[in-house]
Design a protein around this motif. Structure first.
Motif, mmCIF file in Angstrom:
data_model
loop_
_atom_site.group_PDB
_atom_site.id
_atom_site.type_symbol
_atom_site.label_atom_id
_atom_site.label_comp_id
_atom_site.label_asym_id
_atom_site.label_seq_id
_atom_site.Cartn_x
_atom_site.Cartn_y
_atom_site.Cartn_z
ATOM 1 N N SER A 1 13.951 0.922 0.658
ATOM 2 C CA SER A 1 13.382 1.816 1.301
ATOM 3 C C SER A 1 11.472 1.516 1.476
ATOM 4 O O SER A 1 11.348 0.800 0.256
ATOM 5 C CB SER A 1 13.728 2.959 1.815
ATOM 6 N N ILE A 2 11.176 1.940 2.231
ATOM 7 C CA ILE A 2 9.527 2.423 1.376
ATOM 8 C C ILE A 2 9.219 3.914 2.014
ATOM 9 O O ILE A 2 9.386 4.716 3.022
ATOM 10 C CB ILE A 2 8.598 1.081 2.091
ATOM 11 N N ILE A 3 8.799 4.285 1.164
ATOM 12 C CA ILE A 3 8.109 5.607 1.383
ATOM 13 C C ILE A 3 7.131 5.786 2.149
ATOM 14 O O ILE A 3 6.160 5.529 1.600
ATOM 15 C CB ILE A 3 7.831 6.071 -0.465
ATOM 16 N N GLU A 4 7.036 6.768 2.653
ATOM 17 C CA GLU A 4 6.376 6.760 4.034
ATOM 18 C C GLU A 4 5.227 7.472 3.918
ATOM 19 O O GLU A 4 4.078 8.032 4.526
ATOM 20 C CB GLU A 4 7.356 6.445 5.615
ATOM 21 N N LYS A 5 5.297 8.822 3.511
ATOM 22 C CA LYS A 5 4.110 10.004 3.115
ATOM 23 C C LYS A 5 4.348 10.422 1.943
ATOM 24 O O LYS A 5 5.235 10.322 0.656
ATOM 25 C CB LYS A 5 4.935 11.332 3.886
ATOM 26 N N CYS A 6 2.909 10.199 1.488
ATOM 27 C CA CYS A 6 2.728 11.048 -0.165
ATOM 28 C C CYS A 6 3.030 12.749 0.361
ATOM 29 O O CYS A 6 3.728 13.595 1.460
ATOM 30 C CB CYS A 6 1.673 10.664 -0.612
ATOM 31 N N LEU A 7 2.962 13.251 -0.488
ATOM 32 C CA LEU A 7 2.895 14.926 -0.538
ATOM 33 C C LEU A 7 1.738 15.707 0.348
ATOM 34 O O LEU A 7 2.023 16.550 1.104
ATOM 35 C CB LEU A 7 2.471 15.424 -2.423
ATOM 36 N N ALA A 8 0.636 14.330 0.012
ATOM 37 C CA ALA A 8 -0.539 15.267 0.897
ATOM 38 C C ALA A 8 -0.237 15.121 2.595
ATOM 39 O O ALA A 8 -0.091 15.777 3.099
ATOM 40 C CB ALA A 8 -2.355 14.746 0.620
ATOM 41 N N ILE B 1 -6.034 8.342 -5.343
ATOM 42 C CA ILE B 1 -4.670 8.692 -5.876
ATOM 43 C C ILE B 1 -3.744 10.043 -5.480
ATOM 44 O O ILE B 1 -4.157 10.556 -4.745
ATOM 45 C CB ILE B 1 -4.781 9.078 -7.161
ATOM 46 N N ASN B 2 -2.519 8.761 -5.011
ATOM 47 C CA ASN B 2 -1.726 9.430 -4.314
ATOM 48 C C ASN B 2 -0.172 9.999 -4.909
ATOM 49 O O ASN B 2 0.023 9.842 -5.878
ATOM 50 C CB ASN B 2 -1.434 8.897 -3.081
ATOM 51 N N PHE B 3 0.619 10.989 -4.937
ATOM 52 C CA PHE B 3 2.168 11.556 -5.326
ATOM 53 C C PHE B 3 2.660 11.400 -4.262
ATOM 54 O O PHE B 3 2.619 11.491 -3.066
ATOM 55 C CB PHE B 3 2.077 12.939 -5.153
ATOM 56 N N TRP B 4 4.032 10.240 -4.696
ATOM 57 C CA TRP B 4 5.308 10.851 -3.895
ATOM 58 C C TRP B 4 6.643 11.407 -4.971
ATOM 59 O O TRP B 4 7.174 10.783 -5.698
ATOM 60 C CB TRP B 4 4.988 8.595 -3.339
ATOM 61 N N ARG B 5 7.262 11.608 -3.612
ATOM 62 C CA ARG B 5 8.478 12.299 -3.983
ATOM 63 C C ARG B 5 9.280 10.578 -4.023
ATOM 64 O O ARG B 5 9.815 10.048 -3.068
ATOM 65 C CB ARG B 5 9.175 12.961 -3.321
ATOM 66 N N ILE B 6 10.740 10.954 -5.087
ATOM 67 C CA ILE B 6 11.655 9.638 -5.157
ATOM 68 C C ILE B 6 13.218 10.358 -4.624
ATOM 69 O O ILE B 6 13.427 11.787 -4.983
ATOM 70 C CB ILE B 6 11.138 9.256 -6.342
ATOM 71 N N ARG C 1 0.834 -0.908 0.077
ATOM 72 C CA ARG C 1 0.239 -0.206 -0.038
ATOM 73 C C ARG C 1 0.772 1.328 0.181
ATOM 74 O O ARG C 1 0.394 2.623 0.263
ATOM 75 C CB ARG C 1 -1.040 -0.479 1.003
ATOM 76 N N LYS C 2 2.147 0.884 -0.046
ATOM 77 C CA LYS C 2 3.559 2.332 -0.613
ATOM 78 C C LYS C 2 4.183 1.991 -1.242
ATOM 79 O O LYS C 2 4.507 0.566 -1.429
ATOM 80 C CB LYS C 2 3.840 2.932 1.095
ATOM 81 N N PRO C 3 4.987 2.836 -2.254
ATOM 82 C CA PRO C 3 5.395 1.882 -2.628
ATOM 83 C C PRO C 3 7.336 1.760 -2.146
ATOM 84 O O PRO C 3 7.409 2.271 -1.417
ATOM 85 C CB PRO C 3 6.246 3.159 -3.408
ATOM 86 N N VAL C 4 7.974 0.109 -3.159
ATOM 87 C CA VAL C 4 8.786 0.638 -2.663
ATOM 88 C C VAL C 4 10.102 0.804 -2.821
ATOM 89 O O VAL C 4 9.998 0.267 -4.500
ATOM 90 C CB VAL C 4 8.831 -1.002 -2.323
ATOM 91 N N LEU C 5 10.749 1.062 -3.092
ATOM 92 C CA LEU C 5 12.392 1.458 -3.775
ATOM 93 C C LEU C 5 13.124 0.563 -3.320
ATOM 94 O O LEU C 5 13.074 -0.144 -2.693
ATOM 95 C CB LEU C 5 13.121 2.900 -3.166
ATOM 96 N N LEU C 6 13.942 -0.152 -4.897
ATOM 97 C CA LEU C 6 14.559 -1.560 -4.975
ATOM 98 C C LEU C 6 15.665 -0.512 -5.797
ATOM 99 O O LEU C 6 15.505 0.426 -6.641
ATOM 100 C CB LEU C 6 14.211 -2.242 -5.970
ATOM 101 N N SER C 7 16.927 -0.756 -4.650
ATOM 102 C CA SER C 7 18.358 -0.773 -5.942
ATOM 103 C C SER C 7 18.781 -1.633 -6.953
ATOM 104 O O SER C 7 18.211 -2.999 -6.795
ATOM 105 C CB SER C 7 19.043 -0.430 -4.718
ATOM 106 N N SER C 8 18.784 -0.934 -7.825
ATOM 107 C CA SER C 8 18.621 -2.072 -9.289
ATOM 108 C C SER C 8 20.335 -2.585 -9.848
ATOM 109 O O SER C 8 20.681 -3.098 -10.549
ATOM 110 C CB SER C 8 18.041 -1.242 -10.416
#
Length: 361
Positions: free
Chosen positions: A293-300, A356-361, A278-285
Motif C-alpha cells: 500500500s501507499i501511506i496516504e496521511k502523515c501525522l500532521a 519533513i513529514n512523519f508517517w505511521r507504519i 512523494r509518499k512512502p510505499v509499503l512492500l511485503s518482503s
C-alpha cells in the motif's frame, strides 16, 4: 520560524539522535548542519535550534548519528568530519583521509566504533579511531569503476554493502584486523566469523545505478534499489552465500509505484520505499517483494482531519479540493530524498524543498 527557515534554505538529508530527542539537518543553501531539539514531533515550529556545525565549505551529503552519540558528516568539498558531544558542546575530531572527490554516501556501524563513506572517486573508506594518535584513520575499499552512491553496514558490522553508478552491488568484509575491539564481540549471527578486510563476498550486477541498500534487522536478507525502478531482494544461506533463486523472483519492478530513491526495512517482513511517489510505499518482503500500500496521511494530516471534523472534510471532498489541499499542506511536493526510522512504527521523510513529514507504519 523553523518551518519557514527550512523551506527557504532547503534540505539535503537528516538523521536522528539515538534517544530521538534531537535531529541534525543538512541545509542545502548553506554548508551547515543544524541540530534541533525536538518539541512536538510533527509540529516543526516547536523545534529549537541548539547547535550549528559549520566546518564544511560545500553541501553536506552525509549525516549519520551513531548509537554512542557521535555525528558523521561528509561533504561535496571532499571532507569528512566526526563530532563528539562533550558537556553539551560539539567537538570535532581529526580525520585522516586522502580523498579526491565529493563524499556521496556513508553511515556508522551498528556499534558506533567505525563508519564508512562512499565517494565520487570510486572508492569507499572505512574509518576507525586510533587512540594513540587521537585521530580517525581509514582503510580503503577500491573495487568499483564509478561513484559509490550507497553504503550500509550489515547488522554484524563485519561486512558492508556498497552500491555504485557502475551498476554493481558488492558485499565486502570490513574487519579492522589491527584491533578487533572495533567489532561487537557479543554478536553471534551471520558473518560472525569474518576476520578479513576488503574481501569481496558477493557481487551483483544490476541494470541501473544503485540508489539505496538496506539489510533486515536479522541480517538474513537485503534489498537493493536502482534508479531505473528495479528493486531486488536476496537472502543468505547459513554460510553467508546467497540463496540462488530464479531471476524473475528476485528482480522486481513495482508497477504500482515510481522508482525509489531510498529504501529501509522496518522489520524482517516489511520494506518501505520512498522517491517520486512523494509518499512512502509499503512492500511485503516475505517471501519476495510485493506491493502492499501507499501511506496516504502523515501525522500532521491525521491531526488536521481530527480538528476539522467530518462535515468540514466532506465539504472539502465534494468541492474537489480535498486531495490537492492535503498534498500541498501535509505531503511532499517533490521527490522524497531521505527516510529514517524514528521508532518501530514511525518513520520520517524529507525532500529538497525543506519539508519533513512523519508517517505511521
Amino acid at each position: 520560524m523553523t518551518e519557514s527557515y527550512l523551506k527557504q534554505q532547503k534540505l539535503v538529508t537528516h538523521t536522528w539522535s539515538p534517544d530521538g530527542q534531537f535531529v541534525a539537518l543538512s541545509i542545502k543553501n548553506t554548508s551547515n548542519a543544524d541540530i534541533y531539539k525536538i518539541g512536538q514531533l510533527e509540529k516543526i515550529g516547536t523545534w529549537q535550534k541548539v547547535s550549528t556545525l559549520k566546518d564544511a565549505s560545500q553541501q553536506i551529503n552525509v549525516l549519520s548519528w551513531s548509537i554512542d552519540n557521535k555525528i558523521l558528516i561528509g561533504s561535496d568539498d571532499r571532507s569528512v568530519f566526526v563530532y563528539r558531544n562533550i558537556n553539551n558542546q560539539w567537538s570535532k575530531d581529526l580525520v585522516i583521509i586522502t580523498n579526491e572527490k565529493a563524499i556521496l554516501s556513508g553511515e556508522w556501524a551498528p556499534n558506533g566504533q567505525k563508519c564508512v563513506v562512499g565517494t565520487a572517486c570510486h572508492k569507499a573508506f572505512v574509518l576507525f579511531f586510533e587512540e594513540k594518535n587521537n585521530w580517525w584513520h581509514n582503510q580503503q575499499i577500491n573495487c568499483f569503476y564509478s561513484s559509490v552512491t550507497a553504503c550500509r553496514f550489515h547488522p554484524s558490522g563485519r561486512v558492508v554493502g556498497l552500491g555504485s553508478t557502475d551498476q554493481t552491488f558488492k558485499l565486502v568484509s570490513c574487519v579492522i584486523q589491527e584491533n578487533m575491539n572495533f567489532e561487537d564481540q557479543t554478536y553471534n549471527g551471520l558473518f560472525k566469523d569474518i576476520r578479513t578486510f576488503g574481501e569481496i563476498l558477493v557481487t551483483i550486477n544490476l541494470n541501473g545505478w544503485i540508489n539505496s541498500i538496506d539489510f533486515t534487522q536479522s541480517g538474513n536478507k537485503f534489498a537493493v534499489a536502482a534508479h531505473t525502478g528495479l528493486i531486488k531482494q536476496y537472502s543468505f544461506n547459513e554460510d553467508g552465500s546467497l540463496i540462488v533463486d530464479k531471476e524473475d523472483k528476485n528482480a522486481t519492478y513495482i508497477k504500482e509505484t515510481k522508482p525509489f530513491n531510498k529504501i529501509i526495512y522496518i522489520n524482517d517482513s516489511t520494506l518501505v520505499g520512498v522517491g517520486y511517489d512523494r509518499k512512502p510505499v509499503l512492500l511485503s518482503s516475505e517471501p519476495t517483494l510485493k506491493f502492499t500500500s501507499i501511506i496516504e496521511k502523515c501525522l500532521a494530516a491525521e491531526g488536521e482531519v481530527q480538528k476539522s471534523g467530518s462535515i468540514a472534510a466532506a465539504k472539502q471532498m465534494f468541492s474537489g479540493k480535498g486531495q490537492k489541499t492535503e498534498d500541498d499542506k501535509f505531503g511532499h511536493q517533490t521527490a522524497i530524498t531521505c527516510i529514517n526510522k524514528v521508532s518501530d512504527n514511525l518513520i520520517s521523510t524529507s525532500d529538497v524543498n525543506g519539508i519533513i513529514n512523519f508517517w505511521r507504519i
